[in-house]
Design a protein around this motif. Structure first.
Motif, mmCIF file in Angstrom:
data_model
loop_
_atom_site.group_PDB
_atom_site.id
_atom_site.type_symbol
_atom_site.label_atom_id
_atom_site.label_comp_id
_atom_site.label_asym_id
_atom_site.label_seq_id
_atom_site.Cartn_x
_atom_site.Cartn_y
_atom_site.Cartn_z
ATOM 1 N N PHE A 141 0.831 -1.210 0.000
ATOM 2 C CA PHE A 141 0.000 0.000 0.000
ATOM 3 C C PHE A 141 0.864 1.258 0.000
ATOM 4 N N GLN A 144 2.599 1.834 -3.273
ATOM 5 C CA GLN A 144 1.779 2.257 -4.418
ATOM 6 C C GLN A 144 1.161 3.635 -4.232
ATOM 7 N N ASN A 145 1.064 4.054 -2.964
ATOM 8 C CA ASN A 145 0.337 5.288 -2.707
ATOM 9 C C ASN A 145 1.278 6.482 -2.769
ATOM 10 N N TYR A 146 1.045 7.368 -3.760
ATOM 11 C CA TYR A 146 1.939 8.510 -3.903
ATOM 12 C C TYR A 146 1.390 9.771 -3.262
ATOM 13 N N GLN A 147 0.060 9.865 -3.111
ATOM 14 C CA GLN A 147 -0.511 11.091 -2.557
ATOM 15 C C GLN A 147 -0.079 11.314 -1.116
#
Lengths: 355, 336
Positions: A141, A144-147
């Protein structure tokens, strides 16, 4: 309630001279050690040991082997990077350091509680599987999570505050900071294991069914244990991000999660000193095994060490030490450890029922 | 409280309605509003097929895992390593001999033998001590991952798809009707459909083996009561070694099948270990049919997550696991 008698009469003032020696050594350590030794070989194992301590507490006293303790610590580290300041330019809300730290520790504790609530309904090896799945899922997670988590890169440039005119990332002050925190949690776990809650937790570990019949809430005991473990791991996570100055998905990866398990198991899960022993052994291997073998094959070495310990001394270095001790001083040692050594101490709770 | 009978009727009705809706979505030409909400039909059908085939692959890996657990209560956390090792061995053999099928067979056998070794050398020595067994397999998987990295380096390997299985098949599913009135059919890689077929065959084979043969009967008896099985004169250790061989062999088999559909690289061991864990947690430990349901659910969730909300795809898998644990801690088909 019954009380566990403390054997304080054997030593003058009730203090074991060996323990005193260790304390003096730990405090004096930075005075004769180089910066590298203070920081890498002194402070780092204390941080890892504190994270592993949270696992030892869960596994040793609660019978719940959680692989997700590194995830909890890593979550705290991420919160520090996200709410505080970092040099990456993603998130970094610039909150004051004390608020960031409090939120990070509480956030980690909440995550740990949540993990506990998911896994505490199951027992034994199921707990390992579920916490492992949670740890891996969290790793994918954040990667993959860039925000929020800035994906693969993670965050860098995270600094501890400069307080009382001291820059806390300097080796000596940082060493004392980690030592103080590790000592605090070490004694907290020691004290807590003799509290009503601690005894209740050990009862849950030994026989959940009987405890349930006594009208004690097994589930609640387990979840609360996860909450405390989360506070320990979260605090260590804050130290870890200050130590590294950066945080990336690798820190919550399976390798790290397993390393923490290795540290806890190699050290021994029967007493809170175990994880620190394990961490020192781990870091020494990490730093100096390179001289003996190829740097690349470190994992083979650590895996073999882990395998040997699990195969031949299931209660870790601590158990090894105690067996040696009991061989040297047979009569007294038997009085001290004989009873405990016979009981299968950290067997997963509930497994006798399934057989 | 409703009677269980009524509850089951409602459940079956729900499943039938869902299946009907799905069938309609697959075969009908999508109206405008559906395209507006879900995007192109081609994406949807491809995602669905990817999910189902990935589910098939996950089933191949997880069925061995769950079989071993069901009989012996051994959680073999080195199962992912066996998958990866199977992939590498299959690759080497296929490269050397030029026959993909030969590689597949050798991978199955080699990993089955390694499974027997593991059973004899490790699990038999610490029977009944589940936690220690689990920790030992963790140790083994650490070493195995590192040694495989040493031998095969960090390169990604890609099998050549076996003769006669490449190319795409045209499915009898219309994606859009062109303005000229000519329908456009959806194409799908032949090999991936084969993966699904293999999974179904293996699933049926396992079911027949467990339910229709004498040894399968012994295995089922062992699942229910190990001591009684031993007491009735069956060589339990032989049965254990056999099941371990099949379970491990399936992991190696899946390594070749999966390595051809996707690729083999370091890190895949963890990925498939995670998949196996989640699949059996969701489906219920020890149940082969549970593994099938779990694998289908997780495969679909992963692919739909990837296609429709990429950053939060993992969360979907995770939510399914948490949801199942909250409602049925023993898993969908699990029994306590």
């Amino acid at each position: 309630m019954f009380r566990i008698e403390r054997k304080s009469g054997r030593y003058p003032l009730g203090i074991n001279p060996a323990a005193l020696l260790v304390v003096v050594f730990l405090i004096a350590y930075p005075m004769f050690a180089s910066d590298f030794f203070t920081f890498q070989v002194g402070a780092y194992p204390l941080i890892l040991g504190t994270i592993a301590l949270s696992l030892t507490m869960l596994a040793g006293y609660g019978g719940m082997v959680s692989i997700a303790q590194m995830t909890v610590a890593g979550f705290a580290a991420y919160i520090v990077a996200i709410l505080g300041t970092n040099s990456v330019g993603v998130m970094g809300l610039g909150w004051p350091w004390w608020l960031t730290v409090i939120v990070a520790i509480l956030g980690a504790a909440l995550l740990s509680t949540f993990i506990g609530a998911i896994s505490a309904r199951t027992e034994g090896i199921y707990t390992i599987m579920i916490t492992l799945a949670i740890a891996v899922a969290f790793f994918y997670f954040v990667r993959q999570n860039y925000q929020i988590f800035n994906g693969f890169t993670g965050f860098a440039g995270i600094e501890p505050p400069t307080l009382f005119g001291v820059y806390w990332r300097d080796p000596t002050p940082f060493y004392y900071l980690t030592l103080a925190i590790a000592a605090f949690f070490y004694f907290a776990v020691r004290y807590g294991s003799r509290s009503t809650f601690g005894l209740g937790l050990q009862a849950v570990r030994d026989n959940p069914r009987r405890v349930r019949a006594l009208g004690i809430n097994v589930f609640l005991h387990r979840v609360v244990a996860y909450f405390y473990a989360g506070i320990i791991a979260g605090t260590a996570g804050v130290l870890l991000v200050w130590f590294n100055g950066r945080v990336s998905p690798g820190i919550v990866g399976v390798d790290m999660a397993i390393d923490i398990l290795v540290i806890a198991v190699v050290g021994g899960m029967r007493a809170p000193i175990g994880p620190f022993l394990g961490a020192i052994a781990f870091v020494l291997l990490e730093n100096f095994a390179i001289d003996l073998i190829d740097r690349e094959r470190f994992n083979t070495v650590i895996g073999l060490a882990f395998l040997l310990v699990v195969l031949f001394s299931p209660d870790g270095l601590l158990g090894l030490w105690r067996r040696m001790e009991s061989r040297i001083r047979l009569p007294r040692a038997n009085a001290r450890w004989g009873v405990r050594a016979n009981r299968d101490d950290w067997h997963p709770a509930g497994s006798p029922e399934r057989m | 409280m409703r009677k269980p009978m009524q509850r089951r009727t409602i459940l079956i009705l729900g499943i039938v309605l869902l299946a009907a809706a799905l069938l309609w979505m697959i075969f009908a030409v999508w109206p405008e509003w559906l395209v507006d909400t879900l995007g192109r039909k081609k994406t949807f059908v491809n995602t669905l097929l990817n999910g189902v085939t990935l589910g098939g692959l996950y089933f191949l890996v997880a069925s061995g895992f769950t079989l071993v657990f069901g009989l012996m209560r051994n959680v073999n956390l080195a199962h992912g390593s066996m998958y990866l090792l199977g992939g590498y061995i299959g690759y080497e053999v296929a490269e050397a001999t030029g026959s993909w099928f030969f590689g597949l067979a050798v991978a199955f056998l080699a990993i089955a033998v390694s499974g027997i070794l593991l059973q004899v050398a490790v699990f038999r020595r610490m029977e009944g001590d589940e936690l220690r067994q689990t920790l030992v397999t963790i140790g083994i998987s650490i070493i195995a991952a590192d040694l495989m990295l040493a031998v095969w380096t960090g390169t990604t390997y890609q099998f050549d798809t076996p003769e006669g299985l490449y190319g795409a098949v045209v499915l009898p599913v219309i994606s859009v009707v062109k303005s000229s009135g000519a329908p456009v059919f959806i194409k799908y890689p032949m090999y991936r459909l084969m993966v699904l077929g293999v999974a179904v065959v293996v699933g049926i084979g396992l079911w027949l083996f467990l339910n229709r043969t004498r040894i399968g009967m012994m295995i089922r008896a062992g699942v229910n009561d190990r001591e009684m099985l031993a007491a009735s004169g069956v060589n339990v250790h032989f049965v254990f070694a056999l099941v371990f061989a099949i379970g491990a062999g399936l992991a190696g088999f899946a390594g070749v099948v999966g390595g051809t559909a996707l690729s083999i690289a370091p890190g895949e061991d963890i990925r498939y270990l995670l998949a196996s864990l989640v699949v059996v947690i969701v489906g219920g430990l020890g149940s082969v049919s549970g593994a099938a349901i779990g694998a289908l659910l997780i495969g679909l969730a992963e692919q739909f997550g990837l296609a429709y909300f990429p950053t939060y795809g993992v969360v979907l898998t995770f939510l399914i696991m948490v949801g199942v644990l909250a409602i049925r801690p023993q898993g969908i088909m699990g029994t306590r």
